[in-house]
Design a protein around this motif. Structure first.
Motif, PDB file in Angstrom:
ATOM      1  N   ILE A 170      18.039  43.762   2.093  1.00 42.25           N
ATOM      2  CA  ILE A 170      17.662  42.477   2.669  1.00 42.25           C
ATOM      3  C   ILE A 170      16.184  42.127   2.453  1.00 42.25           C
ATOM      4  CG2 ILE A 170      17.168  43.336   5.017  1.00 42.25           C
ATOM      5  CD1 ILE A 170      19.094  40.138   4.013  1.00 42.25           C
ATOM      6  N   ALA A 171      15.290  43.119   2.479  1.00 41.59           N
ATOM      7  CA  ALA A 171      13.866  42.795   2.317  1.00 41.59           C
ATOM      8  C   ALA A 171      13.592  42.205   0.934  1.00 41.59           C
ATOM      9  CB  ALA A 171      13.009  44.043   2.541  1.00 41.59           C
ATOM     10  N   SER A 172      14.182  42.807  -0.090  1.00 37.78           N
ATOM     11  CA  SER A 172      13.982  42.305  -1.454  1.00 37.78           C
ATOM     12  C   SER A 172      14.657  40.940  -1.629  1.00 37.78           C
ATOM     13  CB  SER A 172      14.565  43.292  -2.468  1.00 37.78           C
ATOM     14  OG  SER A 172      13.981  44.549  -2.303  1.00 37.78           O
ATOM     15  N   CYS A 173      15.862  40.821  -1.081  1.00 38.25           N
ATOM     16  CA  CYS A 173      16.570  39.534  -1.198  1.00 38.25           C
ATOM     17  C   CYS A 173      15.809  38.427  -0.479  1.00 38.25           C
ATOM     18  CB  CYS A 173      17.993  39.655  -0.653  1.00 38.25           C
ATOM     19  SG  CYS A 173      19.072  40.656  -1.703  1.00 38.25           S
ATOM     20  N   LEU A 174      15.183  38.781   0.626  1.00 37.44           N
ATOM     21  CA  LEU A 174      14.394  37.779   1.357  1.00 37.44           C
ATOM     22  C   LEU A 174      13.260  37.255   0.486  1.00 37.44           C
ATOM     23  CD1 LEU A 174      13.438  36.178   3.793  1.00 37.44           C
ATOM     24  CD2 LEU A 174      12.366  38.283   4.672  1.00 37.44           C
ATOM     25  N   GLU A 175      12.567  38.145  -0.215  1.00 36.45           N
ATOM     26  CA  GLU A 175      11.460  37.705  -1.074  1.00 36.45           C
ATOM     27  C   GLU A 175      11.944  36.760  -2.171  1.00 36.45           C
ATOM     28  OE1 GLU A 175       9.030  38.800   1.268  1.00 36.45           O
ATOM     29  OE2 GLU A 175       8.109  38.126  -0.589  1.00 36.45           O
ATOM     30  N   ILE A 176      13.116  37.064  -2.718  1.00 37.11           N
ATOM     31  CA  ILE A 176      13.672  36.205  -3.779  1.00 37.11           C
ATOM     32  C   ILE A 176      14.124  34.871  -3.190  1.00 37.11           C
ATOM     33  CG2 ILE A 176      15.511  36.006  -5.505  1.00 37.11           C
ATOM     34  CD1 ILE A 176      15.442  39.126  -5.654  1.00 37.11           C
ATOM     35  N   ALA A 177      14.770  34.926  -2.038  1.00 37.99           N
ATOM     36  CA  ALA A 177      15.248  33.682  -1.405  1.00 37.99           C
ATOM     37  C   ALA A 177      14.074  32.775  -1.047  1.00 37.99           C
ATOM     38  CB  ALA A 177      16.064  34.014  -0.162  1.00 37.99           C
ATOM     39  N   ARG A 178      13.007  33.369  -0.529  1.00 35.88           N
ATOM     40  CA  ARG A 178      11.813  32.569  -0.193  1.00 35.88           C
ATOM     41  C   ARG A 178      11.260  31.892  -1.447  1.00 35.88           C
ATOM     42  NH1 ARG A 178       8.924  36.911   3.549  1.00 35.88           N
ATOM     43  NH2 ARG A 178       9.372  36.091   5.606  1.00 35.88           N
TER      44      ARG A 178
END
Ligand code: SF4
Length: 183
Positions: free
Chosen positions: A79-87
């Motif tokens: 989730i942390a990596s996906c959050l950076e991409i989503a942002r």
């Protein structure tokens, strides 16, 4: 920051959500759905590591996509990596879809103690939720494999505090008659 991927970023998919999309194929999933189409994505050690900054750079350079889709595997496990991409995708004004084996209700509970998950949900537009259920498999369904899975309008669901199914308008001049539901 790195993310474990099952395959390279797909940069022009038309089957993983509305329009032309980049697809982030995350590696790792423990849902073990019977009949899963991507069993090679289950291991949390297979695949390869990619820099999140590299994915974000590719998204910045791609001028043809309407949005990005997280698939897998289950993106929620990174989730942390996906959050950076989503942002980053939202900063580029791209719409964001996410497939997950968790239900929306499960994610709501988890997000109470997981700030990254809570923030991630605030940065996505559409969630296709739930495990693939072989006995509910239906090849006629759009963008999902079994009828228990839902295509959810996340922003409206968060606002209304209940699951709101995603609707797409084919013609903005006559929304009612042209409206269809992803059933
Ligand atoms: S959640 Fe998706 S990737 Fe994971 S086992 Fe189920 S169908 Fe396969």
């Amino acid at each position: 920051m790195k993310i474990r991927l099952a395959q390279q970023l797909d940069d022009n998919s038309i089957v993983d959500g509305d329009g032309i999309r980049a697809v982030v194929w995350t590696q790792g999933c423990s849902h073990a759905c019977l009949g899963c189409h991507n069993p090679n994505t289950h291991s949390f050690t297979d695949g390869f590591l990619e820099e999140v900054s590299s994915i974000n750079e590719k998204l910045s350079q791609n001028k043809i996509i309407d949005g990005i889709t997280f698939s897998g595997g289950d993106p929620i496990f990174q989730i942390a990596s996906c959050l950076e991409i989503a942002r980053h995708a939202k900063s580029l004004k791209l719409n964001v879809w996410c497939y997950t084996g968790f239900t929306y209700e499960e994610l709501m509970i988890m997000s109470k103690i997981n700030k990254n998950l809570s923030e991630f949900l605030n940065n996505i537009d559409v969630l296709v939720d739930g495990k693939f259920e072989l006995e509910k498999k239906d090849l006629t369904l759009k963008f999902r494999g079994s009828s228990n899975q839902r295509i959810i309008n996340v922003k409206k669901s968060l606002k209304d505090k209940k699951v709101v199914i995603y609707r797409k308008y084919m013609n903005s001049k006559n929304k009612k008659s042209k409206e269809y539901l992803f059933v």
